[in-house]
Design a protein around this motif. Structure first.
Motif, PDB file in Angstrom:
ATOM      1  N   UNK A 372      85.734  74.680  63.026  1.00  0.00           N
ATOM      2  CA  UNK A 372      84.883  73.518  62.765  1.00  0.00           C
ATOM      3  C   UNK A 372      85.195  72.846  61.448  1.00  0.00           C
ATOM      4  N   UNK A 373      85.648  73.604  60.471  1.00  0.00           N
ATOM      5  CA  UNK A 373      85.972  73.035  59.168  1.00  0.00           C
ATOM      6  C   UNK A 373      87.175  72.127  59.187  1.00  0.00           C
ATOM      7  N   UNK A 374      87.985  72.225  60.234  1.00  0.00           N
ATOM      8  CA  UNK A 374      89.129  71.338  60.363  1.00  0.00           C
ATOM      9  C   UNK A 374      88.768  69.991  60.940  1.00  0.00           C
ATOM     10  N   UNK A 375      87.496  69.806  61.297  1.00  0.00           N
ATOM     11  CA  UNK A 375      87.006  68.538  61.863  1.00  0.00           C
ATOM     12  C   UNK A 375      86.293  67.790  60.744  1.00  0.00           C
ATOM     13  N   UNK A 376      86.845  66.638  60.344  1.00  0.00           N
ATOM     14  CA  UNK A 376      86.388  66.021  59.109  1.00  0.00           C
ATOM     15  C   UNK A 376      85.646  64.701  59.276  1.00  0.00           C
ATOM     16  N   UNK A 377      85.458  64.242  60.517  1.00  0.00           N
ATOM     17  CA  UNK A 377      84.782  62.958  60.687  1.00  0.00           C
ATOM     18  C   UNK A 377      84.366  62.775  62.132  1.00  0.00           C
ATOM     19  N   UNK A 425      83.302  76.666  57.482  1.00  0.00           N
ATOM     20  CA  UNK A 425      84.263  76.009  58.339  1.00  0.00           C
ATOM     21  C   UNK A 425      84.862  76.866  59.423  1.00  0.00           C
ATOM     22  N   UNK A 426      84.585  78.169  59.407  1.00  0.00           N
ATOM     23  CA  UNK A 426      85.205  79.075  60.370  1.00  0.00           C
ATOM     24  C   UNK A 426      84.576  79.032  61.761  1.00  0.00           C
ATOM     25  N   UNK A 427      83.500  78.310  61.938  1.00  0.00           N
ATOM     26  CA  UNK A 427      82.841  78.267  63.243  1.00  0.00           C
ATOM     27  C   UNK A 427      83.843  77.869  64.325  1.00  0.00           C
ATOM     28  N   UNK A 428      83.819  78.587  65.470  1.00  0.00           N
ATOM     29  CA  UNK A 428      84.839  78.423  66.509  1.00  0.00           C
ATOM     30  C   UNK A 428      84.404  77.444  67.590  1.00  0.00           C
TER      31      UNK A 428
END
Length: 519
Positions: A372-377, A425-428
Motif C-alpha cells: 500500500x505504501x507504493x501507492x501515492x495518489x 506502507x506494508x499493507x498488502x
C-alpha cells in the motif's frame, strides 16, 4: 603457476617469471543501468533536483562521466565495458528508445557491451538501431541470429581491442531464457553459456589473443558456473542479477573480485550507482597475476559533468509530453489515498494488483501482492494521463516474479497486517487471492481464511507470485521474499504495466470486491 589468496581480501596473486613483461589493465565497468541518466535516490527511484543539490542523490550519467575520466587518469591502460540492460526503466527510454542510450554511452567512451535481455524489449529492430548508433561493439556469443535480418552479420559473438600494444578479447553473453523475458522474436535461438564462451575463447586464443574478458548478462550464479567450467577466461564482468560485490560493505553478496579458479568475477550492482574499477595485471603469456579493486560509489562527492548534465536537461523537456499523454479513461474516481490503501482493500490497490497479475498470469503466476505504501495518489474520473499514473507509481519499480510456498505467503500477509494501526506502507493489496484480517488478534496471528483461486491456501504448495521489485527485495518488511525461488526482478516498469492495463480496459470502472475482509 601458483595461486594464493591474501587473507581477508579478494586479491589473487601468481608468481610471475618476468616483471618487465607484466601488463596492467584497469577494467572500468557498469551493468543494469536501465536508463537512469538522471541521479536517483538511495532507494533507486526518482530524486528531485532539490535533493540532488542537497547531496542526497546518487549516480546519473553526469557523475559517471567525471568518475570515468578520473579513473582513466589513474590508469596506464584502461577499458570501459558494460554488462548489459542499458535499456528500459525510465521515461527516457520510453521516449528515446535506444537513441539517448547510444548518445550517452558514446559520450562516456565505452569500448564494448553485451546484450542484456531488456535490449530485446522492443524487438531486434530497436537493438539494431542502437548498434548502428554506438561507436563500440555490442556482443552476444550464446545465440544464433543468422535467421534474424536485423542482426545477422552485425551482432558479433566477440571482438578484439588493443591497449598498449596488447590484444584483449571481449566475449558477450546473455540469459539463455531471454526469449521468455523479452521480445527477441522467433528468429533467434539462445544456447548454453558455457559451451558458447568456450568456443569463443578457443577461437580467440587460436588467433593469439590470451587476455579474455567475458561481458556477461547472465547473473552471478551463471558467471560462477562459466568460470568453473571453462578454461582461458581471465575476467567476467557480470550483470542481470544486480549483484553488488565489495570488500568493504556488509551489504555485498560476495568479494570483489570473486575468484573461481583463475577467473575474476566482478559486478557493480545497478542503475549507475557504482562504477566498477578492477585493476588486473597479466604476465607475459596472458595469465592474471593480480586482480584487485572496488566499486566506486557515485555519490555527491563526485562532481557532475556540466556538459552531460546540460544535455540531459535538454533531453528531459520532451518528456513533459509523455506526462500529459492520455492513456485511458476511468468512469469514476480511483481511490489511492494513504488513509485507505494502507489499512484496507482500496480501488487503486485492486487496479494495480489486477494489472500486475494480468501481465504475467500466463507465466504460471497465481497471485499478486502490492504494498500500500507504493501507492501515492488517487486518479479523478475522466481521462487518465501517463503523468497521473506516474504520480500514483513514482518509484520506477519493476515487476518481480517468483515462487513461494503457502507458508511464505501467509507470513507475507501477516507482515502486511502487522502495522495497520500505524498506517504503515506494508499493507498488502492483492489479486488472485482473498484473506481476512482480525485486528483483535496479536501481530503474527491476524490472518485467516486465505483463498487462492477459490481454494484454501495450502501452506506446503508452491505458488507463482508477482510483486514489485521493492517488495521482492525485502522492502516494507517483506524479508520472506528475499530468498524466493526462481525470482526475476527486472520485468517491465510497474507504471507502464498499469498504463497498458488501463488502455486495454476501455473506460475503467473502479471497484471493491471484498478480497480483503476484516473481522
Amino acid at each position: 603457476m601458483f595461486l594464493r589468496f591474501l587473507s581477508g581480501s579478494a586479491v589473487m596473486m601468481l608468481m610471475a617469471t618476468s616483471a618487465l613483461a607484466d601488463f596492467s589493465l584497469t577494467i572500468l565497468h557498469t551493468n543494469d543501468f536501465h536508463a537512469r541518466f538522471e541521479p536517483i535516490s538511495r532507494f533507486d527511484s526518482t530524486c528531485s533536483q532539490d535533493d540532488n543539490t542537497a547531496g542526497k542523490c546518487l549516480g546519473g550519467s553526469a557523475r559517471l562521466k567525471t568518475a570515468i575520466a578520473n579513473a582513466r587518469q589513474r590508469a596506464e591502460h584502461s577499458i570501459l565495458v558494460d554488462g548489459g540492460d542499458q535499456f528500459q526503466g525510465t521515461l527516457f527510454y520510453t521516449y528515446y528508445k535506444g537513441a539517448l542510450t547510444a548518445e550517452m554511452m558514446n559520450a562516456l567512451g565505452y569500448d564494448g557491451m553485451t546484450v542484456g535481455n531488456h535490449e530485446f524489449d522492443d524487438g531486434p529492430e530497436v537493438l539494431r538501431g542502437f548498434m548502428d548508433a554506438v561507436n563500440f561493439p555490442v556482443l552476444m556469443s550464446n545465440a544464433d541470429v543468422s535467421r534474424e535480418p536485423a542482426l545477422a552479420g552485425v551482432l558479433r559473438k566477440s571482438t578484439v581491442i588493443e591497449r598498449g600494444g596488447e590484444k584483449i578479447g571481449l566475449i558477450g553473453l546473455t540469459p539463455e531464457n531471454t526469449s521468455e523475458m523479452a521480445s527477441p522474436g522467433d528468429n533467434i535461438s539462445f544456447g548454453d553459456p558455457v559451451s558458447a564462451v568456450q568456443a569463443e575463447v578457443d577461437r580467440l586464443m587460436a588467433l593469439g589473443v590470451t587476455k579474455i574478458v567475458v561481458l556477461s548478462h547472465s547473473g552471478y550464479g551463471v558467471d560462477q558456473r562459466v568460470a568453473a567450467q571453462t578454461t582461458g577466461v581471465d575476467v567476467i564482468v557480470g550483470g542481470h542479477t544486480n549483484t553488488y560485490l565489495s570488500n568493504v560493505s556488509d551489504q555485498a553478496q560476495g568479494p570483489y573480485p570473486t575468484m573461481v579458479g583463475q577467473t575474476a568475477i566482478v559486478s557493480a550492482y545497478a542503475y549507475g550507482k557504482f562504477l566498477g574499477e578492477l585493476n588486473v595485471t597479466f604476465d607475459d603469456v596472458g595469465n592474471v597475476i593480480a586482480a584487485m579493486g572496488e566499486p566506486l560509489i557515485m555519490d555527491a562527492t563526485v562532481a557532475e559533468d556540466a556538459a552531460v548534465k546540460a544535455r540531459l536537461t535538454e533531453a528531459a523537456k520532451p518528456l513533459e509530453a509523455i506526462r500529459t499523454k492520455i492513456i485511458g479513461q476511468t468512469e469514476d474516481f480511483i481511490n489511492g489515498s494513504r488513509s485507505s490503501c494502507r489499512v484496507a482493500e482500496c480501488a487503486m490497490g485492486n487496479l494495480i494488483a489486477d494489472a500486475m497479475l494480468a501481465r504475467v498470469r500466463d507465466q504460471g503466476i497465481d497471485v499478486a501482492i502490492q504494498n500500500g505504501g507504493g501507492i501515492r495518489a488517487s486518479i479523478d474520473a475522466g481521462d487518465v494521463t501517463m503523468g497521473e499514473v506516474l504520480t500514483v507509481l513514482p518509484f520506477q519499480n519493476t515487476l518481480s516474479t517468483f515462487q513461494a510456498d503457502g507458508a511464505t505467503l501467509l507470513a507475507a500477509l501477516e507482515n502486511g497486517a502487522s502495522q495497520i494501526e500505524d498506517s504503515a506502507g506494508r499493507f498488502a493489496q492483492v489479486a488472485g487471492m482473498t484473506y481476512v484480517i482480525d485486528l483483535s488478534q496479536p501481530v503474527g496471528q491476524r490472518i485467516s481464511q486465505v483463498m487462492v483461486a477459490g481454494r484454501p491456501l495450502d501452506t506446503a504448495k508452491l505458488y507463482g507470485v508477482v510483486s514489485n521489485s521493492y517488495v521482492r527485495g525485502g522492502g516494507d518488511g517483506y524479508d520472506m521474499f528475499r530468498t524466493a525461488q526462481n525470482a526475476y526482478d527486472f520485468g517491465p516498469n510497474l507504471a507502464d504495466v498499469v498504463a497498458d492495463y488501463l488502455a486495454a480496459q476501455g473506460p475503467y470502472q473502479p471497484y471493491l470486491d471484498k478480497r480483503i475482509g476484516q473481522k
